[in-house]
Motif scaffolding. Structure first.
Motif, PDB file in Angstrom:
ATOM      1  N   PHE A 172       0.830  -1.203   0.000  1.00  0.00           N
ATOM      2  CA  PHE A 172       0.000   0.000   0.000  1.00  0.00           C
ATOM      3  C   PHE A 172       0.870   1.261   0.000  1.00  0.00           C
ATOM      4  CE2 PHE A 172      -2.025   3.478   2.276  1.00  0.00           C
ATOM      5  CZ  PHE A 172      -3.208   3.634   1.557  1.00  0.00           C
ATOM      6  N   LEU A 173       1.902   1.275   0.818  1.00  0.00           N
ATOM      7  CA  LEU A 173       2.782   2.438   0.896  1.00  0.00           C
ATOM      8  C   LEU A 173       3.513   2.653  -0.434  1.00  0.00           C
ATOM      9  CD1 LEU A 173       4.050   4.683   2.595  1.00  0.00           C
ATOM     10  CD2 LEU A 173       5.805   3.037   3.327  1.00  0.00           C
ATOM     11  N   SER A 174       3.988   1.566  -1.043  1.00  0.00           N
ATOM     12  CA  SER A 174       4.702   1.684  -2.320  1.00  0.00           C
ATOM     13  C   SER A 174       3.791   2.235  -3.411  1.00  0.00           C
ATOM     14  CB  SER A 174       5.245   0.308  -2.744  1.00  0.00           C
ATOM     15  OG  SER A 174       6.200  -0.175  -1.823  1.00  0.00           O
ATOM     16  N   PHE A 229       0.988   3.926  -3.020  1.00  0.00           N
ATOM     17  CA  PHE A 229       0.547   5.284  -2.699  1.00  0.00           C
ATOM     18  C   PHE A 229       1.614   6.308  -3.060  1.00  0.00           C
ATOM     19  CE2 PHE A 229       0.439   8.837   0.315  1.00  0.00           C
ATOM     20  CZ  PHE A 229      -0.821   9.347   0.037  1.00  0.00           C
ATOM     21  N   VAL A 230       2.842   6.011  -2.687  1.00  0.00           N
ATOM     22  CA  VAL A 230       3.941   6.943  -2.995  1.00  0.00           C
ATOM     23  C   VAL A 230       4.117   7.074  -4.501  1.00  0.00           C
ATOM     24  CG1 VAL A 230       6.437   7.303  -2.823  1.00  0.00           C
ATOM     25  CG2 VAL A 230       5.141   6.588  -0.806  1.00  0.00           C
ATOM     26  N   ALA A 231       4.050   5.949  -5.222  1.00  0.00           N
ATOM     27  CA  ALA A 231       4.206   5.987  -6.677  1.00  0.00           C
ATOM     28  C   ALA A 231       3.104   6.813  -7.328  1.00  0.00           C
ATOM     29  CB  ALA A 231       4.214   4.570  -7.238  1.00  0.00           C
ATOM     30  N   LEU A 232       1.868   6.583  -6.898  1.00  0.00           N
ATOM     31  CA  LEU A 232       0.745   7.334  -7.464  1.00  0.00           C
ATOM     32  C   LEU A 232       0.867   8.826  -7.160  1.00  0.00           C
ATOM     33  CD1 LEU A 232      -2.020   7.168  -8.933  1.00  0.00           C
ATOM     34  CD2 LEU A 232      -3.070   6.953  -6.660  1.00  0.00           C
ATOM     35  N   LEU A 233       1.229   9.150  -5.944  1.00  0.00           N
ATOM     36  CA  LEU A 233       1.354  10.557  -5.543  1.00  0.00           C
ATOM     37  C   LEU A 233       2.459  11.260  -6.328  1.00  0.00           C
ATOM     38  CD1 LEU A 233       0.607  12.886  -3.650  1.00  0.00           C
ATOM     39  CD2 LEU A 233       2.264  11.969  -2.012  1.00  0.00           C
ATOM     40  N   LEU A 234       3.626  10.627  -6.402  1.00  0.00           N
ATOM     41  CA  LEU A 234       4.742  11.261  -7.102  1.00  0.00           C
ATOM     42  C   LEU A 234       4.482  11.334  -8.596  1.00  0.00           C
ATOM     43  CD1 LEU A 234       7.785   9.670  -5.222  1.00  0.00           C
ATOM     44  CD2 LEU A 234       6.756  11.923  -4.878  1.00  0.00           C
ATOM     45  N   HIS A 258      12.121   1.817  -2.001  1.00  0.00           N
ATOM     46  CA  HIS A 258      13.071   2.921  -1.875  1.00  0.00           C
ATOM     47  C   HIS A 258      12.306   4.229  -2.069  1.00  0.00           C
ATOM     48  CE1 HIS A 258      16.556   0.274  -1.748  1.00  0.00           C
ATOM     49  NE2 HIS A 258      16.106  -0.357  -2.827  1.00  0.00           N
ATOM     50  N   GLU A 259      11.383   4.485  -1.147  1.00  0.00           N
ATOM     51  CA  GLU A 259      10.505   5.642  -1.286  1.00  0.00           C
ATOM     52  C   GLU A 259      11.258   6.967  -1.234  1.00  0.00           C
ATOM     53  OE1 GLU A 259       9.778   3.023   0.522  1.00  0.00           O
ATOM     54  OE2 GLU A 259       7.860   2.282  -0.209  1.00  0.00           O
ATOM     55  N   VAL A 260      12.284   7.040  -0.392  1.00  0.00           N
ATOM     56  CA  VAL A 260      13.046   8.289  -0.290  1.00  0.00           C
ATOM     57  C   VAL A 260      13.732   8.597  -1.621  1.00  0.00           C
ATOM     58  CG1 VAL A 260      14.949   9.464   0.872  1.00  0.00           C
ATOM     59  CG2 VAL A 260      13.392   8.020   2.190  1.00  0.00           C
ATOM     60  N   GLU A 261      14.311   7.577  -2.248  1.00  0.00           N
ATOM     61  CA  GLU A 261      14.939   7.766  -3.558  1.00  0.00           C
ATOM     62  C   GLU A 261      13.897   8.127  -4.609  1.00  0.00           C
ATOM     63  OE1 GLU A 261      15.551   5.384  -1.487  1.00  0.00           O
ATOM     64  OE2 GLU A 261      17.727   5.220  -1.202  1.00  0.00           O
ATOM     65  N   ALA A 262      12.689   7.574  -4.495  1.00  0.00           N
ATOM     66  CA  ALA A 262      11.619   7.917  -5.434  1.00  0.00           C
ATOM     67  C   ALA A 262      11.268   9.396  -5.326  1.00  0.00           C
ATOM     68  CB  ALA A 262      10.381   7.051  -5.167  1.00  0.00           C
ATOM     69  N   ILE A 263      11.185   9.883  -4.096  1.00  0.00           N
ATOM     70  CA  ILE A 263      10.896  11.309  -3.887  1.00  0.00           C
ATOM     71  C   ILE A 263      12.014  12.169  -4.467  1.00  0.00           C
ATOM     72  CG2 ILE A 263      10.604  13.107  -2.132  1.00  0.00           C
ATOM     73  CD1 ILE A 263       9.284  10.960  -0.361  1.00  0.00           C
ATOM     74  N   LEU A 264      13.250  11.748  -4.248  1.00  0.00           N
ATOM     75  CA  LEU A 264      14.387  12.494  -4.772  1.00  0.00           C
ATOM     76  C   LEU A 264      14.340  12.559  -6.302  1.00  0.00           C
ATOM     77  CD1 LEU A 264      17.113  13.921  -4.235  1.00  0.00           C
ATOM     78  CD2 LEU A 264      18.206  11.666  -4.385  1.00  0.00           C
TER      79      LEU A 264
END
Length: 237
Positions: free
Chosen positions: A16-18, A20-25, A117-123
């Motif tokens: 879910f976290l992966s 969600f982060v992918a969709l948001l970014l 690797h959510e932090v790297e995705a945000i970066l």
């Protein structure tokens, strides 16, 4: 029933976290494209990032890092085909290359998120936004700079308006003058125009000194058989 019996809350939360982060970014990256009214906007980039994240997450769930690696290779090639769909050719101009590259980056962003690797995705998402936003003034500055023909590698064309009866003589003269000036001719074509013909000599991609080419044209215009002479340049293929 098997899915309920083997349901793992921790794995579910991680997925879910992966996603969600992918969709948001992906949505954030796509919002910039949507604002500039590009073909692939908010929803497309969001879904590309979400899909890439889901594929990578599923690959990890099934066979670990090895599965994720294999999936990433297919995601990269698949998004390449998707990006080709937003590239449009209008005459000599090509549009959509930047949007296609953005889709590719959205897929990598989703891949990072799917691999936990959510932090790297945000970066990466921040870098994509920076590339599409903060580099625009630099691009505009470069494009507004006057073009120095001697500093560019381009394809140059020399155009002569002639009568049909003098075509062969003028063709030989054109070839001779350009070769003597150090500008090799790739081909000479002829086109029918009202009142005569137009000879178009395409030079080999080279650096041209504008004053030298102007001098060649002035010399050619001295010939009574030539009613008009001009040259132009375009970016090499």
């Amino acid at each position: 029933m098997a899915a309920l019996l083997h349901w793992d809350p921790d794995e579910f939360l991680n997925t879910f976290l992966s996603l969600f982060v992918a969709l948001l970014l992906g949505a954030i990256i796509g919002a910039e494209r949507q604002y500039r009214q590009r073909n692939a906007g908010l929803r497309t980039n969001a879904l590309v990032a979400l899909g890439a994240s889901a594929f990578v997450d599923l690959g990890m769930r099934l066979t670990g890092n090895e599965g994720a690696t294999r999936v990433l290779a297919y995601v990269a090639s698949g998004v390449g085909f998707l990006g080709a769909g937003v590239i449009l050719k209008e005459g000599a101009n090509i549009r959509g290359l930047n949007t296609a590259a953005t889709l590719w980056c959205s897929a990598v962003t989703g891949g990072y998120a799917g691999a936990d690797h959510e932090v790297e995705a945000i970066l990466l998402a921040l870098f994509v936004l920076a590339g599409n936003t903060f580099l625009r003034p630099l691009v505009a500055f470069i494009e507004r700079r006057p073009i120095d023909a001697s500093a560019t590698e381009a394809t140059f064309e020399v155009r002569l308006a002639v009568s049909e009866w003098e075509r062969d003589a003028v063709r030989d003269l054109l070839y001779e003058k350009l070769e003597a000036a150090g500008y090799p001719v790739r081909r000479i074509e002829e086109f029918e125009r009202e009142g005569g013909l137009e000879l178009v000599a395409t030079l080999s991609p080279t650096s041209v000194v504008a004053d030298e080419l102007d001098a060649v044209l002035r010399d050619l215009e001295q010939s009574a058989e030539i009613s008009h002479a001009a040259w132009s340049s375009r970016a090499s293929d």
